[in-house]
Enzyme design. Structure first.
Site, PDB file in Angstrom:
ATOM      1  N   GLY A 297      51.179  58.584  95.244  1.00  0.00           N
ATOM      2  CA  GLY A 297      50.015  59.464  95.182  1.00  0.00           C
ATOM      3  C   GLY A 297      50.386  60.924  95.005  1.00  0.00           C
ATOM      4  O   GLY A 297      51.368  61.275  94.351  1.00  0.00           O
ATOM      5  N   SER A 298      49.600  61.780  95.675  1.00  0.00           N
ATOM      6  CA  SER A 298      49.621  63.214  95.378  1.00  0.00           C
ATOM      7  C   SER A 298      50.973  63.899  95.521  1.00  0.00           C
ATOM      8  O   SER A 298      51.149  64.993  94.979  1.00  0.00           O
ATOM      9  CB  SER A 298      48.622  63.936  96.268  1.00  0.00           C
ATOM     10  OG  SER A 298      47.353  63.395  96.079  1.00  0.00           O
ATOM     11  N   ILE A 299      51.923  63.310  96.250  1.00  0.00           N
ATOM     12  CA  ILE A 299      53.196  64.036  96.347  1.00  0.00           C
ATOM     13  C   ILE A 299      53.852  64.137  94.969  1.00  0.00           C
ATOM     14  O   ILE A 299      54.671  65.016  94.735  1.00  0.00           O
ATOM     15  CB  ILE A 299      54.178  63.411  97.376  1.00  0.00           C
ATOM     16  CG1 ILE A 299      54.585  62.004  97.001  1.00  0.00           C
ATOM     17  CG2 ILE A 299      53.597  63.439  98.777  1.00  0.00           C
ATOM     18  CD1 ILE A 299      55.680  61.454  97.902  1.00  0.00           C
TER      19      ILE A 299
END
Lengths: 581, 141
Positions: A297-299
């Site tokens: 995800g966002s990382i």
């Protein structure tokens, strides 16, 4: 010869001269003399060579004893000790007696089985009976028995039953390091983790087959790991705490040295006890850091932003329109914490804008994006000393724009978390992609092997963005006074059989500290954390980030990171007396 | 001459035989001794390994943490706020005299929690400053 013995001893020489004048006698005498000389020479030569050989052996000697093996089953293998970076023992061999029988020497197998079953309650009588009645020459009855059992069996005095000391592997730190160290089987042969790697690295299997493995080898120096047991314990303890607090099904974390690539700590829960590895076959107990692949995800926005800055087409002042969601056919990309306005590049990062990240990737083109991700090592299996590794799910063929857009915020690509940590180390250390290792390594060795994937300027910008996100963005709860933590949150919906599941999440926090000169990357993931009372929605900023904060506050002093105390000064003078009521 | 050499050689041979005999038996004894020592060393090595394993098990961080939580309840983990730089330390101490004057000494100083108990079991008394014995003041001349 006769003539010689006739003469007096004192006057040999004049007689010899005289004898030498006579023909036939002279011949015989000469012959005899020559024979004598030959014999003396031969004896002299033989004795000299024997003496010489003896002296040689005495001086250089250490004759190698030939190890005679009886027909016994091979005893358990001797293994080198494993120590952490500070020399603390993580695995060692101790001698323990094992109980064996020679069934062909046993007089009454039934009686012996009954007696033994009383002394060893954990083995059944029928099992013992069938073993003892087998008539074989040698059979193990129980490997590794304790002292009380040994006493009891010894007192029975059954002929054909005996003890033999064997090496047993013990792991004094127990569960703390289970996934890294692995475990061994009954013969002391490495079955998983670094134990298995040691077998190959030290050629232990070959030694065993040569019958040379039973003794503790004094030349077998300890295997030194990059792990710091104290940091490892702190990480595992905090993960266990977080798992309980947020009711997660699993938790994992890794601490990586950004310059040397040394893995200082690596924990994955649930785990197992290497001293009793029966739980290791549980699928849930896999090593989530190296053996599992996840859509993080966002990382991944960190890598997208790094790519954008590295390309030169975006700067910290670039603006991206995040007002309208992106539409790809039926798929729609929107923002979780939508701001509904034009965002600057740092804002895209700290507000974790999917739209902004996707737009950056699309602006640079799918090929550029794919090549950059390949350069960061996401296309290939990351091999460390651990025999277990996972192949990332990375599409090598041409990407569609929608894939590029989702990969920009960490979906549609699944990697082992260790790969994300290694790429982040490159973001923080000036752009060198160092390969993670479990062995001690110097910065120079690591640098020599590491390809450069980013410029210093991009790395500097990423450090600032990481810090900004903890000061102002979603990572606030990871702040640790004095250690300048920076990081990026990732709250990913887990893929299920029917698309992404709204209530099953993988929360992660990717951090580095201290951000003015990064030394360690810390990545923590929590698998399916539930909402907790009073904490609102179970997003990474509310569970993974504070977990990282707690980990860093515990490990930073252990890893000798000096806190920045100048920043804290101000409100109270350093030396003050308490107020008196 | 030759007889002399022969006698000498025989003497040498006998001497050598005696010497070899002795060396051989000495070497057997030494060999036995060496084997015994090797075995002792192996036993000691095993004992050292077992003790080192035990030491590691007793000093492992998870155990120490448990012990600390149980027995060191009064101590807190080190905090960064306890640190300062040398430049932050003032040249002069604050006014200690005024501070002491303000202390309510007769009420007794706050005393640390005595839950740990003293080994003898005797109760620790709260600290009280010694009260000077009442003595008639000598009139000043």
């Amino acid at each position: 010869m006769n003539s010689v013995s006739d003469s007096g001893a004192g006057v040999i020489s004049p007689r010899i001269k005289q004898l030498a004048l006579q023909g036939a006698r002279k011949k015989r005498l000469d012959k005899g003399r020559i024979r004598l000389v030959v014999v003396m020479t031969v004896f002299f030569a033989v004795f000299t060579s024997i003496t010489g050989r003896l002296v040689y052996m005495a001086v250089t000697g250490k004759p190698r004893a030939i190890v005679a093996r009886s027909a016994d089953d091979l005893p358990a293998m001797s293994r080198p000790d494993v120590v952490d970076r500070n020399g603390v023992i993580l695995a060692t061999d101790v001698r323990k007696p094992s109980l064996f029988a020679q069934p062909n020497r046993i007089i009454d197998a039934n009686e012996a089985a009954d007696l033994l079953a009383d002394a060893l309650p954990d083995i059944s009588t029928s099992e013992l009976r069938s073993k003892l009645a087998s008539g074989k020459g040698f059979i193990w009855l129980k490997r590794g028995i304790n002292e009380a059992e040994q006493q009891r069996v010894h007192r029975l005095g059954i002929p054909g039953i005996g003890f033999r000391e064997e090496n047993r592997r013990v792991y004094p730190s127990g569960r703390t390091l289970s996934h890294v160290i692995g475990h061994v089987g009954i013969e002391n042969i490495g079955a998983a983790g670094l134990e298995k790697w040691i077998d190959a690295d030290r050629g232990l299997i070959a030694l065993r087959e040569a019958g040379l493995s039973g003794e503790r080898d004094r030349d077998n120096s300890a295997v030194e790991l990059s792990i710091d047991l104290r940091a490892q314990h702190a990480l595992r303890d905090e993960l266990a705490e977080a798992m309980k607090l947020y009711a997660a099904v699993g938790a994992s974390g890794v601490i990586l040295d950004v310059t040397t690539g040394e893995i200082v700590a690596l924990a994955s829960l649930p785990d197992y006890d290497p001293n009793d590895p029966k739980d290791s076959i549980d699928l849930n107990a896999l090593n989530r850091i190296t053996t599992g692949t996840y859509e993080l995800g966002s990382i991944f926005k960190a890598f997208t932003v790094a790519m954008a800055l590295e390309s030169g087409r975006f700067t910290m002042a670039s603006q991206l329109d995040a007002r309208a969601p992106l539409q790809f056919g039926s798929q729609r990309i929107g923002d979780f914490h939508g701001k509904g306005r034009v965002l600057t590049l740092p804002e895209v990062f700290i507000y974790s804008s999917n739209i902004g990240s996707a737009k950056m990737a699309l602006a640079l083109g799918v090929d550029h994006h794919r090549e950059f991700m390949q350069k960061l090592g996401f296309a290939d299996r990351l091999r460390t000393e651990l025999p277990e590794s996972a192949k990332p799910q990375f599409r090598r063929r041409q990407w569609k724009p929608v894939e590029s857009a989702t990969i920009a915020f960490g979906h549609g690509i699944a990697v082992a978390p260790l790969q994300a940590a290694a790429a982040t180390a490159a973001l923080m250390n000036g752009g060198y992609l160092v390969r993670p290792t479990f062995r001690k390594r110097s910065a120079e060795e690591a640098r020599a092997l590491a390809p450069r994937v980013l410029s210093q300027a991009t790395s500097d910008a990423m450090r600032q963005l990481f810090r900004l996100n903890v000061e102002k963005g979603s990572g606030k709860r990871a702040e640790v006074e004095g250690f300048l933590v920076g990081g990026k949150t990732g709250t990913a919906d887990k893929p299920g059989p029917h698309g992404y599941q709204k209530n099953k999440r993988l929360n992660s926090f990717l951090a580095a500290f201290p951000t003015d000169k990064p030394r360690y990357v810390v990545l923590v993931t929590l698998d399916e954390p539930q909402r907790t009372p009073g904490a609102g929605e179970a997003t990474a900023g509310l569970n993974a980030a504070p977990t990282v904060g707690k980990v860093i506050s515990r490990v930073a002093p252990l890893l000798q990171v000096a806190p920045r105390i100048e920043r804290l000064a101000g409100s109270q003078p350093a030396l003050a007396l308490p107020a008196v009521r | 001459m030759i007889r002399f050499i022969a006698i000498f050689a025989i003497a040498c041979l006998v001497g050598l035989a005696a010497f070899v005999y002795r060396v051989k038996y000495d070497s057997i004894a030494l060999n036995r001794e060496a084997q015994r020592l090797e075995k002792d060393i192996a036993i000691e090595r095993d004992a050292i390994a077992a003790l080192r394993a035990q030491f590691s098990a007793l000093s492992k961080p998870s155990r120490l943490q448990g012990l600390a939580e149980r027995h060191l309840k009064h101590l807190k983990p080190f905090s960064v706020s306890q640190l300062t730089t040398t430049s932050e330390i003032p040249d002069r101490l604050p006014d200690l005299g005024a501070f002491i004057d303000k202390l309510p000494l007769n009420a007794g100083l706050p005393v640390a929690d005595t839950e740990l108990g003293s080994p003898t079991g005797s109760e620790r008394k709260p600290f009280r400053p010694p009260v000077p014995a009442k003595r008639p003041l000598k009139p000043a001349q």
